[in-house]
Motif scaffolding. Structure first.
Motif, PDB file in Angstrom:
ATOM      1  N   VAL A   1       0.767  -1.267   0.013  1.00 20.37           N
ATOM      2  CA  VAL A   1      -0.098  -0.168   0.007  1.00 20.37           C
ATOM      3  C   VAL A   1       0.853   1.103   0.129  1.00 20.37           C
ATOM      4  CG1 VAL A   1      -1.707   1.463   1.208  1.00 20.37           C
ATOM      5  CG2 VAL A   1      -1.956  -1.286   1.157  1.00 20.37           C
ATOM      6  N   LYS A   2       0.659   2.241  -0.814  1.00 25.30           N
ATOM      7  CA  LYS A   2       1.284   3.264  -0.957  1.00 25.30           C
ATOM      8  C   LYS A   2       0.892   4.519  -0.298  1.00 25.30           C
ATOM      9  CE  LYS A   2       4.075   2.071  -5.147  1.00 25.30           C
ATOM     10  NZ  LYS A   2       5.155   2.277  -4.535  1.00 25.30           N
ATOM     11  N   VAL A   3      -0.593   4.539  -0.220  1.00 32.78           N
ATOM     12  CA  VAL A   3      -1.270   5.805   0.376  1.00 32.78           C
ATOM     13  C   VAL A   3      -2.243   5.219   1.196  1.00 32.78           C
ATOM     14  CG1 VAL A   3      -2.335   7.740  -0.267  1.00 32.78           C
ATOM     15  CG2 VAL A   3      -0.608   7.259  -1.654  1.00 32.78           C
ATOM     16  N   PHE A   4      -2.428   5.647   2.126  1.00 34.76           N
ATOM     17  CA  PHE A   4      -3.338   5.307   3.068  1.00 34.76           C
ATOM     18  C   PHE A   4      -4.095   6.437   4.042  1.00 34.76           C
ATOM     19  CE2 PHE A   4      -5.114   3.532   7.112  1.00 34.76           C
ATOM     20  CZ  PHE A   4      -6.247   2.974   6.676  1.00 34.76           C
ATOM     21  N   ASN A   5      -5.232   6.674   3.828  1.00 39.84           N
ATOM     22  CA  ASN A   5      -5.885   7.698   4.614  1.00 39.84           C
ATOM     23  C   ASN A   5      -5.207   9.328   4.039  1.00 39.84           C
ATOM     24  OD1 ASN A   5      -7.935   6.404   6.172  1.00 39.84           O
ATOM     25  ND2 ASN A   5      -6.704   6.583   7.909  1.00 39.84           N
ATOM     26  N   GLY A   6      -4.992   9.149   2.957  1.00 42.49           N
ATOM     27  CA  GLY A   6      -4.619  10.452   2.296  1.00 42.49           C
ATOM     28  C   GLY A   6      -3.284  10.655   2.567  1.00 42.49           C
ATOM     29  N   LEU A   7      -2.423   9.887   3.087  1.00 40.49           N
ATOM     30  CA  LEU A   7      -1.225  10.010   3.294  1.00 40.49           C
ATOM     31  C   LEU A   7      -0.138   8.694   2.619  1.00 40.49           C
ATOM     32  CD1 LEU A   7      -1.078  11.188   7.085  1.00 40.49           C
ATOM     33  CD2 LEU A   7      -0.954  12.594   5.294  1.00 40.49           C
ATOM     34  N   CYS A   8       1.218   9.259   2.091  1.00 37.02           N
ATOM     35  CA  CYS A   8       1.909   8.363   1.667  1.00 37.02           C
ATOM     36  C   CYS A   8       2.825   7.502   2.941  1.00 37.02           C
ATOM     37  CB  CYS A   8       2.990   9.056   0.561  1.00 37.02           C
ATOM     38  SG  CYS A   8       4.182  10.044   1.481  1.00 37.02           S
ATOM     39  N   VAL A   9       2.508   6.119   2.590  1.00 42.80           N
ATOM     40  CA  VAL A   9       3.137   5.264   3.613  1.00 42.80           C
ATOM     41  C   VAL A   9       4.801   5.286   3.786  1.00 42.80           C
ATOM     42  CG1 VAL A   9       3.515   2.978   4.057  1.00 42.80           C
ATOM     43  CG2 VAL A   9       1.283   3.629   3.116  1.00 42.80           C
ATOM     44  N   GLU A  10       5.417   5.876   2.920  1.00 41.35           N
ATOM     45  CA  GLU A  10       6.885   5.935   2.938  1.00 41.35           C
ATOM     46  C   GLU A  10       7.289   7.038   3.748  1.00 41.35           C
ATOM     47  OE1 GLU A  10      10.668   6.153  -0.002  1.00 41.35           O
ATOM     48  OE2 GLU A  10       8.849   6.251  -0.727  1.00 41.35           O
ATOM     49  N   ASN A  11       6.689   8.165   3.787  1.00 40.75           N
ATOM     50  CA  ASN A  11       7.060   9.025   4.643  1.00 40.75           C
ATOM     51  C   ASN A  11       6.106   9.850   5.630  1.00 40.75           C
ATOM     52  OD1 ASN A  11       9.680   9.289   3.123  1.00 40.75           O
ATOM     53  ND2 ASN A  11       8.689  10.035   1.645  1.00 40.75           N
ATOM     54  N   CYS A  12       5.236  10.240   5.160  1.00 42.43           N
ATOM     55  CA  CYS A  12       4.148  11.087   5.953  1.00 42.43           C
ATOM     56  C   CYS A  12       3.370  10.339   6.920  1.00 42.43           C
ATOM     57  CB  CYS A  12       3.089  11.860   5.075  1.00 42.43           C
ATOM     58  SG  CYS A  12       3.939  13.083   4.006  1.00 42.43           S
TER      59      CYS A  12
END
Length: 475
Positions: free
Chosen positions: A448-459
């Motif tokens: 998953v790269k984006v969850f709840n409108g935020l990128c998983v990797e950083n934010c």
């Protein structure tokens, strides 16, 4: 014999000026320098200098200049460029109080006979119409190419109809942002009417309309303008306040940087403006554009809810509200197919940048800032990559504004994301998944790269670490 004047410069050398000829030291290469202009009129009489000075002079200053002498008066009223940009947004004469009182008096428009035949539009438009009529008597009105009326309650439908269709006006760029008495439905009807296929040749004269963006962003000023501050400034005959017409770099870059949401219209619901923008396409430009390129590129990975929104108006594009910057997809760097490139695409595909340019030319209103490659300092092609909110569901970070194209990441193929959305929808509080729930074992495939409108990797990781407490969820 002519008089000689010696001047001692800061470095200790001297120069001798005789009859307009300046000899600096004993350098034989410097033989003659022209004498600088001796008067302000000589400066204004130079077209290059005048073009650069006029854009910083408000109408009040130009009006006082015209009253200085007959020479200045003739120059002001015989030079069309002097009045090609007219900002009435802070004109005392065009100002209508939020709650107007009919018996307040003090303005010439109020002295007119007021009876049951006076319409609401005529009452509100009275102050601004009085100003425009005076400009017409001074034969200034035909020279105005850029007319700024932001925030004025005096702007009504009847007045806009006159500006768009009356031969007295020659307005190319019109700004009516945050005018409280503008009827949106009637304005849309007017725009579709003047852009109809059967319109007379050479019409409409209007080429650009500023309506959607916030005028407060133009100069970093506050949204609200106090009545006392507007009424107390000592202006000229029309009471215009000084304004700067230069375009700030940070504001013009908003459409060409990963700045996220840039307009509010059309962010949560589809509106009737979409049909209007489509009807005016290629005829009148706006300070927004339609989401065409992105929607066509991501049709295969649209969220089910987004598909329902798109199907509500088949064949009609949504309004692009999010600016993603020219760098492209976070994975491959590609732009959506058909994304406009400056110098290669038609200028009608680019949004108007604010504030309106002094020249009144459409190309100056849409010209983007330069895009420079930092290490080599070379110019790169400027790309406009924008999108509506529905095209970006689960593929865009609302914090850092990175995004992925359909080839690099298709959320519809992620069973992990579907499961997490189901869990999150069934919990009362925001669900915080663990790292193993967001990533596949090999780091690819079902990640998953984006969850709840935020990128998983950083934010998203940063937010969860900040609120994880002692459990060490993301340790």
């Amino acid at each position: 014999m002519s008089s000689t004047e010696s001047t001692l410069w800061s470095d200790g050398s001297s120069s001798h000026r005789t009859a307009g000829i300046v000899n600096i030291g004993m350098d034989p290469q410097v033989e003659h320098l022209e004498q600088i202009p001796t008067s302000l009129f000589d400066l204004f009489n130079n077209p290059i200098i005048a073009d650069n000075l006029l854009q910083y002079l408000p109408f009040s200053s130009i009006s006082r200049l015209a009253r200085a002498s007959r020479v200045y008066y003739n120059w002001v009223f015989q030079t069309p460029k002097v009045f090609q940009y007219l900002d009435l947004s802070r004109s005392r004469g065009a100002y209508t109080p939020p709650i107007p009182r009919i018996d307040n008096g003090g303005h010439s428009w109020r002295a007119e006979r007021m009876d049951e035949n006076l319409t609401e539009d005529e009452f509100y438009a009275g102050p601004l119409r009085s100003v425009l009529n005076r400009l017409n008597r001074l034969q200034i009105l035909p020279d105005v190419k850029v007319l700024v009326l932001d925030g004025l309650a005096s702007v009504t439908h009847d007045l806009l109809y006159e500006i768009a269709t009356d031969n007295r006006y020659n307005v190319r760029l019109l700004s009516i942002r945050q005018c409280p008495n503008v009827n949106q439905s009637r304005l849309q009807q007017l725009l579709r009417h003047i852009c109809r296929p059967t319109r007379p040749e050479g019409t409409p004269r209007l080429q650009g309309l500023y309506y959607f963006t916030n005028p407060a962003d133009d100069y970093g000023r506050s949204d609200s303008v106090s009545v006392s501050s507007v009424m107390s400034v000592d202006g000229a005959a029309l009471g215009l306040l000084p304004t700067s017409k230069s375009r700030p770099q940070d504001n013009e870059a908003r459409w060409y940087s990963p700045s996220g949401r840039v307009v509010q219209h059309g962010t949560t619901n589809r509106t009737s403006w979409e049909e209007t923008l489509q009807a005016c396409d290629g005829i009148i430009s706006f300070d927004v554009v339609l989401c065409k390129a992105m929607h066509e590129s991501v049709a295969s990975c649209l969220h089910d809810a987004s598909v329902d929104v798109m199907n509500a108006k088949p064949g009609v594009s949504t309004i692009a509200t999010v600016a993603l910057g020219p760098e492209g997809c976070s994975g491959c760097g590609k732009a959506p197919d058909g994304a406009p490139i400056w110098g290669q695409s038609n200028i009608s595909e680019f949004p108007l940048l604010s504030p309106p340019p002094f020249s009144g030319k459409l190309i100056d209103a849409v010209r983007p800032p330069h895009r420079i490659h930092s290490p080599s300092k070379t110019f790169l092609p400027q790309r406009l990559i924008v999108s509506c909110t529905w095209c970006l569901v689960n593929r865009h970070c609302d914090s850092c504004h990175i995004w992925w194209c359909a080839d690099c990441y298709n959320p519809k193929h992620s069973q992990k994301l579907k499961d997490l959305e189901t869990i999150s929808a069934n919990t009362n509080l925001s669900y915080l998944p663990s790292a193993s729930e967001l990533q596949s074992s090999d780091g690819k495939g079902d990640s998953v790269k984006v969850f709840n409108g935020l990128c998983v990797e950083n934010c998203l990781v940063g937010e969860m670490m900040a609120g994880a407490g002692s459990n060490g969820m993301w340790a």
